[in-house]
Design an enzyme around this catalytic site. Structure first.
Site, mmCIF file in Angstrom:
data_model
loop_
_atom_site.group_PDB
_atom_site.id
_atom_site.type_symbol
_atom_site.label_atom_id
_atom_site.label_comp_id
_atom_site.label_asym_id
_atom_site.label_seq_id
_atom_site.Cartn_x
_atom_site.Cartn_y
_atom_site.Cartn_z
ATOM 1 N N GLN A 51 0.803 -1.219 0.000
ATOM 2 C CA GLN A 51 0.000 0.000 0.000
ATOM 3 C C GLN A 51 0.840 1.276 0.000
ATOM 4 O O GLN A 51 0.336 2.352 -0.317
ATOM 5 C CB GLN A 51 -0.935 0.008 1.219
ATOM 6 C CG GLN A 51 -1.945 -1.118 1.182
ATOM 7 C CD GLN A 51 -2.803 -1.154 2.433
ATOM 8 O OE1 GLN A 51 -2.410 -1.707 3.449
ATOM 9 N NE2 GLN A 51 -3.980 -0.564 2.369
ATOM 10 N N ARG B 104 4.638 1.044 12.474
ATOM 11 C CA ARG B 104 4.327 -0.308 12.030
ATOM 12 C C ARG B 104 4.354 -0.342 10.505
ATOM 13 O O ARG B 104 3.674 0.455 9.844
ATOM 14 C CB ARG B 104 2.950 -0.737 12.547
ATOM 15 C CG ARG B 104 2.514 -2.094 12.041
ATOM 16 C CD ARG B 104 1.232 -2.619 12.710
ATOM 17 N NE ARG B 104 0.892 -3.916 12.147
ATOM 18 C CZ ARG B 104 -0.162 -4.154 11.346
ATOM 19 N NH1 ARG B 104 -1.017 -3.199 11.069
ATOM 20 N NH2 ARG B 104 -0.348 -5.355 10.850
ATOM 21 N N HIS C 262 1.877 -8.766 4.928
ATOM 22 C CA HIS C 262 0.624 -8.000 4.955
ATOM 23 C C HIS C 262 -0.062 -8.211 3.599
ATOM 24 O O HIS C 262 -0.013 -7.355 2.726
ATOM 25 C CB HIS C 262 0.920 -6.529 5.227
ATOM 26 C CG HIS C 262 -0.274 -5.695 5.598
ATOM 27 N ND1 HIS C 262 -0.338 -4.980 6.774
ATOM 28 C CD2 HIS C 262 -1.440 -5.447 4.953
ATOM 29 C CE1 HIS C 262 -1.491 -4.317 6.826
ATOM 30 N NE2 HIS C 262 -2.177 -4.579 5.730
ATOM 31 N N ASN D 104 -0.458 -10.178 8.912
ATOM 32 C CA ASN D 104 -1.510 -9.201 9.098
ATOM 33 C C ASN D 104 -2.839 -9.799 8.641
ATOM 34 O O ASN D 104 -2.970 -10.220 7.475
ATOM 35 C CB ASN D 104 -1.256 -7.935 8.281
ATOM 36 C CG ASN D 104 -2.410 -6.941 8.428
ATOM 37 O OD1 ASN D 104 -2.543 -6.320 9.461
ATOM 38 N ND2 ASN D 104 -3.250 -6.834 7.407
ATOM 39 N N GLU D 105 -3.792 -9.852 9.548
ATOM 40 C CA GLU D 105 -5.167 -10.234 9.217
ATOM 41 C C GLU D 105 -5.260 -11.446 8.294
ATOM 42 O O GLU D 105 -5.869 -11.362 7.218
ATOM 43 C CB GLU D 105 -5.907 -9.063 8.559
ATOM 44 C CG GLU D 105 -6.057 -7.853 9.420
ATOM 45 C CD GLU D 105 -6.884 -6.762 8.751
ATOM 46 O OE1 GLU D 105 -7.164 -6.864 7.541
ATOM 47 O OE2 GLU D 105 -7.265 -5.807 9.444
ATOM 48 N N ASN E 95 -6.452 -5.486 14.818
ATOM 49 C CA ASN E 95 -6.914 -4.380 13.985
ATOM 50 C C ASN E 95 -8.400 -4.240 14.214
ATOM 51 O O ASN E 95 -9.174 -5.140 13.880
ATOM 52 C CB ASN E 95 -6.657 -4.653 12.503
ATOM 53 C CG ASN E 95 -5.175 -4.707 12.172
ATOM 54 O OD1 ASN E 95 -4.328 -4.368 13.001
ATOM 55 N ND2 ASN E 95 -4.864 -5.129 10.963
ATOM 56 N N TYR F 63 -11.804 -1.710 13.839
ATOM 57 C CA TYR F 63 -12.370 -0.500 13.251
ATOM 58 C C TYR F 63 -13.840 -0.302 13.592
ATOM 59 O O TYR F 63 -14.294 0.819 13.749
ATOM 60 C CB TYR F 63 -12.264 -0.545 11.717
ATOM 61 C CG TYR F 63 -10.865 -0.439 11.152
ATOM 62 C CD1 TYR F 63 -10.016 -1.535 11.112
ATOM 63 C CD2 TYR F 63 -10.409 0.767 10.630
ATOM 64 C CE1 TYR F 63 -8.737 -1.436 10.573
ATOM 65 C CE2 TYR F 63 -9.127 0.873 10.088
ATOM 66 C CZ TYR F 63 -8.301 -0.231 10.062
ATOM 67 O OH TYR F 63 -7.045 -0.115 9.531
ATOM 68 N N GLU G 200 -4.036 -1.588 14.388
ATOM 69 C CA GLU G 200 -4.689 -0.665 13.452
ATOM 70 C C GLU G 200 -6.011 -0.202 14.027
ATOM 71 O O GLU G 200 -6.730 -0.984 14.654
ATOM 72 C CB GLU G 200 -5.004 -1.317 12.092
ATOM 73 C CG GLU G 200 -3.835 -1.542 11.183
ATOM 74 C CD GLU G 200 -4.234 -2.220 9.875
ATOM 75 O OE1 GLU G 200 -5.376 -2.041 9.413
ATOM 76 O OE2 GLU G 200 -3.384 -2.940 9.329
ATOM 77 N N TRP H 234 -4.247 3.704 11.763
ATOM 78 C CA TRP H 234 -4.212 3.494 10.319
ATOM 79 C C TRP H 234 -4.808 4.743 9.676
ATOM 80 O O TRP H 234 -6.007 4.936 9.818
ATOM 81 C CB TRP H 234 -5.004 2.246 9.908
ATOM 82 C CG TRP H 234 -4.848 2.013 8.438
ATOM 83 C CD1 TRP H 234 -5.608 2.536 7.431
ATOM 84 C CD2 TRP H 234 -3.813 1.225 7.818
ATOM 85 N NE1 TRP H 234 -5.108 2.135 6.212
ATOM 86 C CE2 TRP H 234 -4.019 1.328 6.421
ATOM 87 C CE3 TRP H 234 -2.741 0.461 8.301
ATOM 88 C CZ2 TRP H 234 -3.187 0.684 5.508
ATOM 89 C CZ3 TRP H 234 -1.927 -0.180 7.389
ATOM 90 C CH2 TRP H 234 -2.157 -0.061 6.001
ATOM 91 N N GLU I 121 -5.739 1.620 -1.168
ATOM 92 C CA GLU I 121 -6.692 0.904 -0.320
ATOM 93 C C GLU I 121 -7.242 -0.344 -1.043
ATOM 94 O O GLU I 121 -8.432 -0.477 -1.295
ATOM 95 C CB GLU I 121 -7.797 1.867 0.126
ATOM 96 C CG GLU I 121 -8.864 1.309 1.047
ATOM 97 C CD GLU I 121 -8.380 0.661 2.341
ATOM 98 O OE1 GLU I 121 -7.267 0.964 2.813
ATOM 99 O OE2 GLU I 121 -9.126 -0.161 2.871
ATOM 100 N N TRP I 122 -6.326 -1.255 -1.396
ATOM 101 C CA TRP I 122 -6.663 -2.568 -1.961
ATOM 102 C C TRP I 122 -7.651 -2.439 -3.122
ATOM 103 O O TRP I 122 -7.410 -1.642 -4.019
ATOM 104 C CB TRP I 122 -7.147 -3.506 -0.853
ATOM 105 C CG TRP I 122 -6.141 -3.602 0.264
ATOM 106 C CD1 TRP I 122 -6.299 -3.192 1.561
ATOM 107 C CD2 TRP I 122 -4.774 -4.097 0.191
ATOM 108 N NE1 TRP I 122 -5.154 -3.421 2.288
ATOM 109 C CE2 TRP I 122 -4.207 -3.971 1.476
ATOM 110 C CE3 TRP I 122 -3.976 -4.652 -0.841
ATOM 111 C CZ2 TRP I 122 -2.902 -4.350 1.768
ATOM 112 C CZ3 TRP I 122 -2.665 -5.039 -0.546
ATOM 113 C CH2 TRP I 122 -2.153 -4.888 0.741
ATOM 114 N N PHE J 128 -7.392 7.129 4.252
ATOM 115 C CA PHE J 128 -7.291 6.853 5.685
ATOM 116 C C PHE J 128 -6.183 7.662 6.367
ATOM 117 O O PHE J 128 -5.874 7.438 7.529
ATOM 118 C CB PHE J 128 -7.018 5.354 5.921
ATOM 119 C CG PHE J 128 -8.257 4.502 6.068
ATOM 120 C CD1 PHE J 128 -8.833 4.298 7.320
ATOM 121 C CD2 PHE J 128 -8.842 3.891 4.966
ATOM 122 C CE1 PHE J 128 -9.961 3.519 7.472
ATOM 123 C CE2 PHE J 128 -9.980 3.094 5.107
ATOM 124 C CZ PHE J 128 -10.544 2.908 6.361
#
Ligand code: PNW
Length: 501
Positions: free
Chosen positions: A26, A83, A128, A173-174, A314, A316, A389, A438, A445-446, A454
């Protein structure tokens, strides 16, 4: 009189890490520079129709070249940690089947040294979402147990090269998000899915996510084992994993809906954390998935237990959950067997769980931060936790004036409320070690490309110039007040700081 829980007590310990979070794909750009190999995301974004605005991370915010400037921004905000993730394909362009790319090693060494030089502790993610494309092509990456060997090899190279300077490692990550989107809905590479879950040409949405997750869990365990046996004693760091964690409120107070909340959490987060920490999949998953759920050998179970020094979360947003076992639901989010028959919705009686945002999955519900942290504290025996995050996004709006784009008051309100909720978990005894916003900058953003922002800093994608938003200034003040407060816990913090940069 105890100051616990009072508004004037200092909730964040003086060793607390305050930082921002990022990831290689990213942020870095430089997708072909200095010997880097192609990653699965390089290949994916170059296929037409995968990213809504047709963009890629080829350049992203070019942090590969512009990191000195970004370090200045970090120093301005006053973070004591950063991070970021290492691009596996930059270190091992062909995985364990080719040579180490020494230019890649040098790049991260220089970056890490530059961080440390400025008093910023590196908090490093090994993966990630992005992996060398070579692993997909050779053996189907996460679908093959062979990937465990590759991940272990890569982790070893990283610990050996950077472990003298890096004291905080996370393996993944996730992985829950990566596996669900890569193998159930198919919206992330390798775009595999079947049936009602998506419109892929190959895959098995029922079984492949379980297989991929199983290989992720064992890869994590292999890397932790390498770290603990070869490096940890000498290097003195710690290692964990980062999960995406949603909080869920029961749709009603019924027993059935409360059970469904447990299933939703188990099928999303405990799916990985239970094996890694307790050595077995959650009971609800074993009951519902039966023989579809892979099993760990007795030898693997021993390797798995207590497989983290800390948990990264993470977090949100939150959703409501409605039971679909005792009263059948129409097909929808969460209702399938592989998701635990727990319908997920942000709305109840036409009212949203929290303030809506411009990002379709993001609702402001700070109570969720407190509740998910306390849940994890209880289930995982007070394992240290980092919030790796948390953040607030806006849709790109090219017609807005720059002053408006920088005046992100909603983001400030969001961060303030979530940090307050986090402080309250600390007062209740949760072992929280850090918080990473984040994100430092707007970034790729993917599948939303550059349409979602963000950043605490606005990025102009024509010039790549960075400008501080209100939130950058607010976070700076927040961190500075926290540090001051450690010396004089009687001084109340002004949490209402609002000023334009
Ligand atoms: C994270 N949810 O993904 C990723 O780690 C980041 O790379 C990404 O840029 C960031 O969030 C913002 O989207 C998420 O379901 C995946 O709530 C899923 C959720 C939230 C964040």
């Amino acid at each position: 009189i105890s100051l616990r829980g009072s508004s004037v007590s200092s909730s964040f310990p003086s060793t607390f890490l305050f930082g921002t979070a990022s990831s290689s794909y990213q942020y870095e750009g430089a997708f072909l520079s200095d010997g880097k190999g192609l990653s699965n995301w390089d290949v994916f974004t170059h296929k037409p129709g995968t990213i809504i605005d047709g963009t890629t991370g080829d350049i992203a915010v070019d942090q590969y070249h512009l990191y000195e400037e970004d370090l200045n921004l970090m120093n301005y905000v006053g973070v004591n940690s950063y991070r970021f993730s290492i691009s596996w394909a930059r270190i091992l362009p062909k995985g364990r089947f080719g040579d180490v790319n020494w230019a890649g090693i040098d790049h991260y060494k220089n970056f890490i040294d530059a961080l440390l030089h400025r008093g910023i502790r590196p908090f490093v993610t090994l993966t990630h979402y992005d992996i060398p494309q070579e692993l997909e092509e050779r053996y189907g990456a996460w679908l093959s147990s062979e990937v465990q060997e590759d991940f272990k090899y890569y982790a070893d190279v990283c610990f050996r090269s950077f472990g003298d300077r890096v004291k905080y490692w996370t393996t993944f990550n996730e992985p829950n998000v990566a596996v669900i989107r890569g193998y159930r809905s198919g919206v992330y590479p390798p775009s595999r899915c079947s049936g009602s879950f998506g419109n892929c040409s190959s895959g098995d949405s029922e079984r492949e996510p379980l297989i991929a997750a199983h290989n992720v869990i064992l890869s994590h365990a292999a890397a932790v084992d390498v770290y603990r046996t070869k490096y940890q004693k000498i290097q003195g760091g710690s290692i964990g994993i980062v999960m995406n964690a949603l909080w869920y409120e029961p749709f009603s107070s019924s027993f059935e809906d409360r059970l469904a909340v447990e299933r939703a959490i188990s099928f999303y987060m405990n799916w990985f954390l239970d094996p890694i920490i307790h050595g077995k999949y959650p009971e609800e998953m074993r009951e519902i998935l039966g023989l579809d759920l892979p099993v760990f050998s007795r030898y693997e179970v021993e390797k798995l237990k207590n497989g983290v020094d800390f948990i990264g979360i993470n977090h949100y947003t939150s959703f409501y959950i409605k039971d679909c076992i005792f009263s059948p639901c129409e097909p929808g989010p969460g209702t399938s067997r592989t998701e635990g028959f727990a319908f997920r919705t942000a709305q109840k009686d036409g009212v949203f769980i929290g303030q809506q945002t411009e990002v379709d999955w993001l609702y402001v519900y700070p109570q969720g931060m407190e509740k998910i942290v306390m849940y994890i504290k209880e289930r995982y025996n007070n394992t240290p936790i980092f919030i790796t995050e948390n953040g607030y996004g806006y849709m790109d709006n090219p017609s807005s004036k720059i002053e408006e784009l920088l005046n992100d008051v909603e983001r400030v309100d969001y961060m303030r409320s979530y940090l307050n909720a986090l402080a309250s978990t600390i007062r209740k005894g949760a072992d929280i070690r850090g918080y990473f916003a984040w994100s430092l900058l707007d970034n790729f953003e993917w599948t939303c490309g550059y349409t979602v922002r963000f950043g605490l800093y606005h990025v102009d994608y024509d010039t790549l110039s960075r400008r501080p938003r209100l939130s950058a200034v607010w976070y700076k003040e927040f961190i500075a007040n926290k540090l001051k407060q450690d010396f004089n816990p009687q001084v109340p913090i002004d949490m209402g700081f609002h000023r334009l940069p």
